[in-house]
Design an enzyme around this catalytic site. Structure first.
Site, PDB file in Angstrom:
ATOM      1  N   LYS B  80       0.535  -1.587   0.192  1.00 27.72           N
ATOM      2  CA  LYS B  80      -0.363  -0.188   0.588  1.00 27.72           C
ATOM      3  C   LYS B  80       0.485   1.303   0.026  1.00 27.72           C
ATOM      4  O   LYS B  80       2.019   1.501   1.104  1.00 27.72           O
ATOM      5  CB  LYS B  80      -0.498   0.226   1.324  1.00 27.72           C
ATOM      6  CG  LYS B  80      -1.893   1.365   0.997  1.00 27.72           C
ATOM      7  CD  LYS B  80      -2.897   0.904   2.515  1.00 27.72           C
ATOM      8  CE  LYS B  80      -4.069   1.972   2.742  1.00 27.72           C
ATOM      9  NZ  LYS B  80      -4.798   2.210   3.662  1.00 27.72           N
ATOM     10  N   SER B 155      -9.618   1.195   2.685  1.00 22.54           N
ATOM     11  CA  SER B 155      -9.040   2.419   1.720  1.00 22.54           C
ATOM     12  C   SER B 155      -7.629   1.412   0.938  1.00 22.54           C
ATOM     13  O   SER B 155      -7.721   1.727   0.140  1.00 22.54           O
ATOM     14  CB  SER B 155      -8.400   3.510   2.072  1.00 22.54           C
ATOM     15  OG  SER B 155      -7.270   3.137   3.766  1.00 22.54           O
ATOM     16  N   SER B 179     -10.225  -0.579   6.954  1.00 24.45           N
ATOM     17  CA  SER B 179      -9.504   0.051   5.934  1.00 24.45           C
ATOM     18  C   SER B 179      -8.474  -1.585   6.070  1.00 24.45           C
ATOM     19  O   SER B 179      -8.158  -1.616   4.144  1.00 24.45           O
ATOM     20  CB  SER B 179      -8.634   0.437   5.812  1.00 24.45           C
ATOM     21  OG  SER B 179      -9.466   1.959   5.400  1.00 24.45           O
TER      22      SER B 179
END
Lengths: 100, 504
Positions: B80, B155, B179
């Site tokens: 990420k 996210s 997330s």
């Protein structure tokens, strides 16, 4: 409690260092109002005798040995800066005309 | 060797260690898969073939030298874009950090590197991890590989999409209010939020420091556990890092701590029923029935304060966000706008932040600024912290009676892209079931539970007490085995083939 007017939102934007357009102030104002009304429900519970929780897993007095360790190389750090001069960050003037 | 992108992480590590294939071949297969599919999925913000192959070659060299290999050596991973890694940009999905190359590695990245994990690139995300759909990225939406018109969750939506689309067998995400778990649920994969403090936050760009936690996404419980063990452990560079042994998650995932027989499982009354889609509720009910048939003792548990998790979370996280994101002032890194020689520093900051941040980040910064202002602090932030105490007490009371708690991970399956984009409250509700354990700090896993409405994946959430991460892996592994027996293979086998070259 909420119901933010345009001045309130403009004040919040100023505190937040966000230069917003009038249209943005109106749009965010409406949305913030809805969100604040929804989250104000926290007032329904948790009386005065309930202590606050700041961290999920509290750890206290975390220190490291008092030993000098190397910091990041200056050129590596300045390479990511938007502006650099004389081995330092170059920044805009920090005082307004009347303050100088 | 047939298609290497079909292998899980454990299998990949085994074939690399056994010399059947090289780490370079594995990496190349995944880089090619990304090249073929990412035009439609858009999971990655940055891929660097040379940097990837250099890492893979180092693993092959270590093997040739007879050096010991880590349990995930040679396994590709999607990272990420909220973790710093030298040699690649870190943007956090924000324009304000466009092109910024961090001068240091996150601790998690150092551990991956030491373990021979091969980082393929950086994945898309909601800006600064604020969102549940990855639509808040400044660099375009990521699409759900199950249905390209749906969101991949957020996210960590780039990470979930990459794993579901077989671009990588492993990914790392971060979870502040759900997330990791919510994207895992809506893409049919496994995602785990470790106990807060279990994984170092050093080099994780902060959104809400008392809640942010990195964790694994994978296609199986064992793969998630293997990555969890590589990532986790005490880090002196993170003052909130827990200085205690990592819970035995791999042993639990291998079934070495036993199955679910005799375990006590609590179904949370407040996290089901109204507001949950019929297909989600049905898969959840079947999963609970399966736990009973496997010998677990299932009881209903009431956690009345969970009802207030959403309002408490949307005060605490924006408050911390408004403070954390003050560092993006256009002076030391990232974007600077309006520096024309006339404007003073305050104006440059305000112009830079207005240009650099997207709408959701601006909303949350202002919300947090409001909640922390004099006169409102007690009614909002202070009160939210008290609610956090009540939620913790509900969990502690529950874990005095049961070993794990279960709920659906999300109220609905993946929703259409655009549906909630400018409706913050509707978007926030995607995290209804994941927020309580975030505020409490305990570990939680999302595990595929089948297909629900519109033939899209449903996740079941398993939660455990602080530092009892092995419990969610133990239950997760047993459930996974039983469910896959029922399905005749992993849920991901049912994913439709990606339609390439037809971006919708």
């Amino acid at each position: 409690m909420p119901a933010l007017d345009r001045d309130d939102v403009a004040h919040l934007a100023r505190l937040s260092r966000l230069q917003l357009s009038d249209a943005e102030l109106d749009h965010f104002g409406e949305q913030l109002d809805v969100i604040l009304s929804a989250v104000a429900r926290v007032a329904e519970v948790a009386a005065d005798d309930v202590p606050p929780t700041t961290h999920a897993v509290p750890v206290v007095n975390v220190t490291r040995p008092d030993v000098i360790v190397a910091c990041l190389p200056r050129e590596d750090v300045l390479a990511g800066a938007p502006a650099a001069e004389d081995d330092r960050f170059r920044v805009p003037r920090i005082l307004d005309e009347e303050e100088q | 060797m047939s298609d290497l992108t079909l292998l899980g992480a454990a299998e990949t590590a085994a074939v690399v260690a056994g010399g059947d294939v090289s780490a370079r071949e594995v990496a190349t297969a995944h880089l090619d898969r990304i090249e073929q599919t990412d035009e439609v999925v858009h999971a990655f913000l940055h891929v660097d073939r040379d940097l990837t192959l250099t890492q893979a070659d180092a693993v092959d060299q270590a093997r040739a030298d007879g050096s010991p290999l880590g349990p995930l050596a040679g396994v590709p991973l999607a990272l990420k874009d909220v973790f710093t890694m030298k040699g690649a940009p870190t943007t956090c999905g924000s324009k304000i950090l466009q092109g910024w190359r961090p001068p240091y590695d996150a601790t998690v990245v150092e551990r991956l590197s030491a373990g021979g994990v091969v980082v393929l690139g950086k994945t898309n995300m909601d800006e600064f991890a604020m969102g549940s759909s990855t639509e808040n990225s400044a660099y375009g939406v990521t699409r759900n590989p199950w249905n390209l018109s749906r969101i991949p969750g957020g996210s960590s939506g780039g990470s979930s999409a990459a794993v579901a689309a077989r671009q990588a067998p492993l990914a790392i995400g971060t979870d502040t209010g759900g997330s990791i778990r919510q994207p895992a649920a809506v893409t049919g994969i496994v995602g785990v939020k470790p106990t807060y403090g279990g994984v170092s936050r050093y080099g994780l760009v902060a959104f809400s420091s008392s809640l942010d936690q990195g964790g694994p996404l994978a296609r199986s419980v064992l793969d998630a556990a293997l990555l969890h063990e590589v990532m986790a452990g005490h880090d002196p560079k993170d003052a909130t890092s827990i200085n205690a042994p990592v819970p035995p998650v791999v042993a639990a995932a291998r079934g070495e701590l036993g199955g679910v027989e005799g375990m006590k499982v609590g179904v949370v009354s407040q996290l089901q029923g109204e507001g949950y889609q019929p297909g989600v509720q049905a898969r959840f009910d079947e999963t609970v029935a399966l736990l009973t048939s496997l010998g677990a003792e299932v009881v209903e548990v009431s956690c009345p304060s969970f009802e207030y998790a959403l309002p408490a979370y949307y005060l605490i996280s924006p408050s911390e966000c408004s403070s954390n994101l003050a560092r993006f002032d256009g002076m030391r890194y990232g974007l600077r706008d309006g520096d024309n020689g006339e404007n003073g520093v305050e104006q440059v900051m305000a112009i830079t932040r207005a240009t650099g941040f997207g709408p959701e980040v601006k909303r949350r910064i202002m919300l947090g600024t409001y909640a922390l202002s004099a006169g409102y602090y007690d009614a909002y932030y202070g009160q939210a912290q008290k609610v956090r105490t009540l939620i913790r007490r509900d969990f502690e009371a529950a874990y005095a009676k049961v070993d794990v708690l279960v709920s659906p991970t999300t109220p609905t399956v993946a929703f259409p892209i655009g549906e909630r984009a400018d409706d913050p409250i509707a978007m926030y509700k995607a995290d209804l079931a994941t927020l309580p354990s975030s505020l409490y700090g305990g570990p939680a896993m999302s595990l595929p539970a089948g297909l629900g409405d519109d033939n899209l994946p449903v996740g079941v959430q398993l939660m455990a007490a602080v530092q009892r991460d092995e419990q969610v892996y133990r239950v997760g592994a047993a459930l996974e085995t039983a469910l896959e027996e029922r399905w005749g293979g992993p849920l991901l086998d049912q994913i439709p083939e990606l339609v390439l070259g037809a971006s919708t």
